[in-house]
Design a protein around this motif. Structure first.
Motif, PDB file in Angstrom:
ATOM      1  N   ASP A  47       0.847  -1.188   0.000  1.00 51.50           N
ATOM      2  CA  ASP A  47       0.000   0.000   0.000  1.00 51.50           C
ATOM      3  C   ASP A  47       0.885   1.241   0.000  1.00 51.50           C
ATOM      4  OD1 ASP A  47      -2.567  -1.265   0.144  1.00 51.50           O
ATOM      5  OD2 ASP A  47      -2.170  -1.721   2.250  1.00 51.50           O
ATOM      6  N   MET A  48       0.260   2.382  -0.232  1.00 49.38           N
ATOM      7  CA  MET A  48       0.974   3.650  -0.189  1.00 49.38           C
ATOM      8  C   MET A  48       1.160   4.057   1.271  1.00 49.38           C
ATOM      9  SD  MET A  48       1.521   4.407  -3.326  1.00 49.38           S
ATOM     10  CE  MET A  48       2.058   6.090  -3.173  1.00 49.38           C
ATOM     11  N   GLY A  49       2.197   4.822   1.528  1.00 52.19           N
ATOM     12  CA  GLY A  49       2.376   5.365   2.866  1.00 52.19           C
ATOM     13  C   GLY A  49       3.709   4.996   3.468  1.00 52.19           C
ATOM     14  N   GLU A  50       4.103   5.804   4.446  1.00 57.11           N
ATOM     15  CA  GLU A  50       5.376   5.608   5.131  1.00 57.11           C
ATOM     16  C   GLU A  50       5.335   4.390   6.049  1.00 57.11           C
ATOM     17  OE1 GLU A  50       7.833   7.991   8.533  1.00 57.11           O
ATOM     18  OE2 GLU A  50       6.977   9.183   6.920  1.00 57.11           O
ATOM     19  N   LYS A  51       4.160   4.100   6.596  1.00 60.01           N
ATOM     20  CA  LYS A  51       4.000   2.953   7.488  1.00 60.01           C
ATOM     21  C   LYS A  51       3.097   1.927   6.834  1.00 60.01           C
ATOM     22  CE  LYS A  51       5.013   5.321  11.742  1.00 60.01           C
ATOM     23  NZ  LYS A  51       4.685   5.403  13.153  1.00 60.01           N
ATOM     24  N   GLN A  52       3.429   0.667   7.054  1.00 61.89           N
ATOM     25  CA  GLN A  52       2.723  -0.439   6.402  1.00 61.89           C
ATOM     26  C   GLN A  52       2.168  -1.403   7.445  1.00 61.89           C
ATOM     27  OE1 GLN A  52       2.591  -0.820   2.834  1.00 61.89           O
ATOM     28  NE2 GLN A  52       3.265   1.298   3.019  1.00 61.89           N
ATOM     29  N   LYS A  53       0.896  -1.726   7.319  1.00 62.87           N
ATOM     30  CA  LYS A  53       0.284  -2.727   8.204  1.00 62.87           C
ATOM     31  C   LYS A  53       0.304  -4.109   7.533  1.00 62.87           C
ATOM     32  CE  LYS A  53      -3.634  -3.422  11.230  1.00 62.87           C
ATOM     33  NZ  LYS A  53      -3.005  -3.778  12.459  1.00 62.87           N
ATOM     34  N   ARG A  54       0.254  -4.125   6.213  1.00 67.46           N
ATOM     35  CA  ARG A  54       0.311  -5.373   5.436  1.00 67.46           C
ATOM     36  C   ARG A  54       1.355  -5.196   4.347  1.00 67.46           C
ATOM     37  NH1 ARG A  54      -2.538  -6.802   0.833  1.00 67.46           N
ATOM     38  NH2 ARG A  54      -2.473  -9.024   0.453  1.00 67.46           N
ATOM     39  N   PHE A  55       2.325  -6.104   4.313  1.00 66.82           N
ATOM     40  CA  PHE A  55       3.413  -6.010   3.339  1.00 66.82           C
ATOM     41  C   PHE A  55       4.022  -7.386   3.126  1.00 66.82           C
ATOM     42  CE2 PHE A  55       5.033  -5.091   7.575  1.00 66.82           C
ATOM     43  CZ  PHE A  55       6.171  -5.875   7.684  1.00 66.82           C
ATOM     44  N   LEU A  56       4.913  -7.468   2.147  1.00 72.31           N
ATOM     45  CA  LEU A  56       5.666  -8.695   1.936  1.00 72.31           C
ATOM     46  C   LEU A  56       7.039  -8.526   2.571  1.00 72.31           C
ATOM     47  CD1 LEU A  56       4.887  -9.502  -1.805  1.00 72.31           C
ATOM     48  CD2 LEU A  56       3.821 -10.478   0.227  1.00 72.31           C
ATOM     49  N   LEU A  57       7.499  -9.558   3.249  1.00 74.80           N
ATOM     50  CA  LEU A  57       8.867  -9.610   3.743  1.00 74.80           C
ATOM     51  C   LEU A  57       9.602 -10.527   2.777  1.00 74.80           C
ATOM     52  CD1 LEU A  57      10.557  -8.601   6.197  1.00 74.80           C
ATOM     53  CD2 LEU A  57      10.252 -10.890   7.143  1.00 74.80           C
ATOM     54  N   VAL A  58      10.685 -10.033   2.178  1.00 78.97           N
ATOM     55  CA  VAL A  58      11.367 -10.783   1.125  1.00 78.97           C
ATOM     56  C   VAL A  58      12.826 -11.013   1.482  1.00 78.97           C
ATOM     57  CG1 VAL A  58       9.772 -10.009  -0.664  1.00 78.97           C
ATOM     58  CG2 VAL A  58      11.814  -8.676  -0.200  1.00 78.97           C
ATOM     59  N   ALA A  59      13.401 -12.067   0.910  1.00 79.49           N
ATOM     60  CA  ALA A  59      14.764 -12.473   1.232  1.00 79.49           C
ATOM     61  C   ALA A  59      15.824 -11.525   0.674  1.00 79.49           C
ATOM     62  CB  ALA A  59      15.020 -13.887   0.709  1.00 79.49           C
ATOM     63  N   MET A  60      15.582 -10.981  -0.506  1.00 78.74           N
ATOM     64  CA  MET A  60      16.543 -10.086  -1.158  1.00 78.74           C
ATOM     65  C   MET A  60      15.908  -8.709  -1.321  1.00 78.74           C
ATOM     66  SD  MET A  60      19.158 -12.054  -1.642  1.00 78.74           S
ATOM     67  CE  MET A  60      20.209 -11.342  -2.882  1.00 78.74           C
ATOM     68  N   PRO A  61      16.717  -7.654  -1.374  1.00 83.88           N
ATOM     69  CA  PRO A  61      16.125  -6.320  -1.509  1.00 83.88           C
ATOM     70  C   PRO A  61      15.417  -6.161  -2.847  1.00 83.88           C
ATOM     71  CG  PRO A  61      18.519  -6.201  -1.676  1.00 83.88           C
ATOM     72  CD  PRO A  61      18.176  -7.608  -1.320  1.00 83.88           C
ATOM     73  N   PRO A  62      14.215  -5.576  -2.827  1.00 86.43           N
ATOM     74  CA  PRO A  62      13.491  -5.356  -4.089  1.00 86.43           C
ATOM     75  C   PRO A  62      14.264  -4.391  -4.983  1.00 86.43           C
ATOM     76  CG  PRO A  62      12.057  -4.986  -2.189  1.00 86.43           C
ATOM     77  CD  PRO A  62      13.443  -5.144  -1.674  1.00 86.43           C
TER      78      PRO A  62
END
Length: 167
Positions: free
Chosen positions: A97-112
């Protein structure tokens, strides 16, 4: 619809920056926009393993198995043992989602490296639903929460972390 919104925002951000550079916005150093970002120190190698944190090597212990007309994940004993347990994971945030803070996101192994591309397969990402919003950044974060192994997720995800908290 959400992805269309992202695309429009990114498109507008690029064209607005180019317009501002042409017009010369007062008080802004527009020359800084021409310089490429320095490479991430994490871009070419996996994150170092941390004591008490489930490693991405463990989460990669999945084998796709053909079941009738589709493939389903077959998880290792180690992964199945983590199901519905409190765990800590380390990785990079990929906002949904848009915004500085995220309540729902993906945690990924490598930097996007691309806003439109996933930086790995389903064994290298975890959907995170946080208790309270987490501030987005480019550095790796450690997140703890209740880990769920998704046996048959319609979106193709393998893992989810709920009631998550940044450490």
């Amino acid at each position: 619809m959400r992805y269309l919104s992202w695309f429009i925002v990114l498109l507008l951000a690029g064209t607005t920056a180019a317009w501002a550079q042409q017009k010369g916005v007062p008080g802004k150093d527009m020359g800084a926009m021409d310089k490429p970002l320095p490479p991430s120190p994490y871009a070419d190698k996996p994150l170092p393993e941390m004591k008490g944190v489930v490693s991405w090597k463990t989460l990669a212990e999945v084998t796709p198995v053909r079941e009738k007309d589709r493939f389903v994940p077959q998880f290792s004993k180690e992964i199945n043992a983590l199901d519905k347990k409190e765990v800590k994971l380390q990785g990079f945030m990929m906002p949904l989602d848009m915004g500085e803070k995220q309540k729902r996101f993906l945690l990924v192994a490598m930097p996007p490296s691309c806003s439109f591309c996933l930086p790995g397969g389903p064994d290298q990402l975890v959907e995170v639903v946080a208790k309270t919003p987490v501030k987005y950044g480019f550095d790796p974060v450690v997140i703890s929460g209740k880990f769920t192994v998704l046996k048959d997720d319609p979106m193709g995800l393998y893992y989810r972390l709920v009631d998550a908290v940044a450490q």
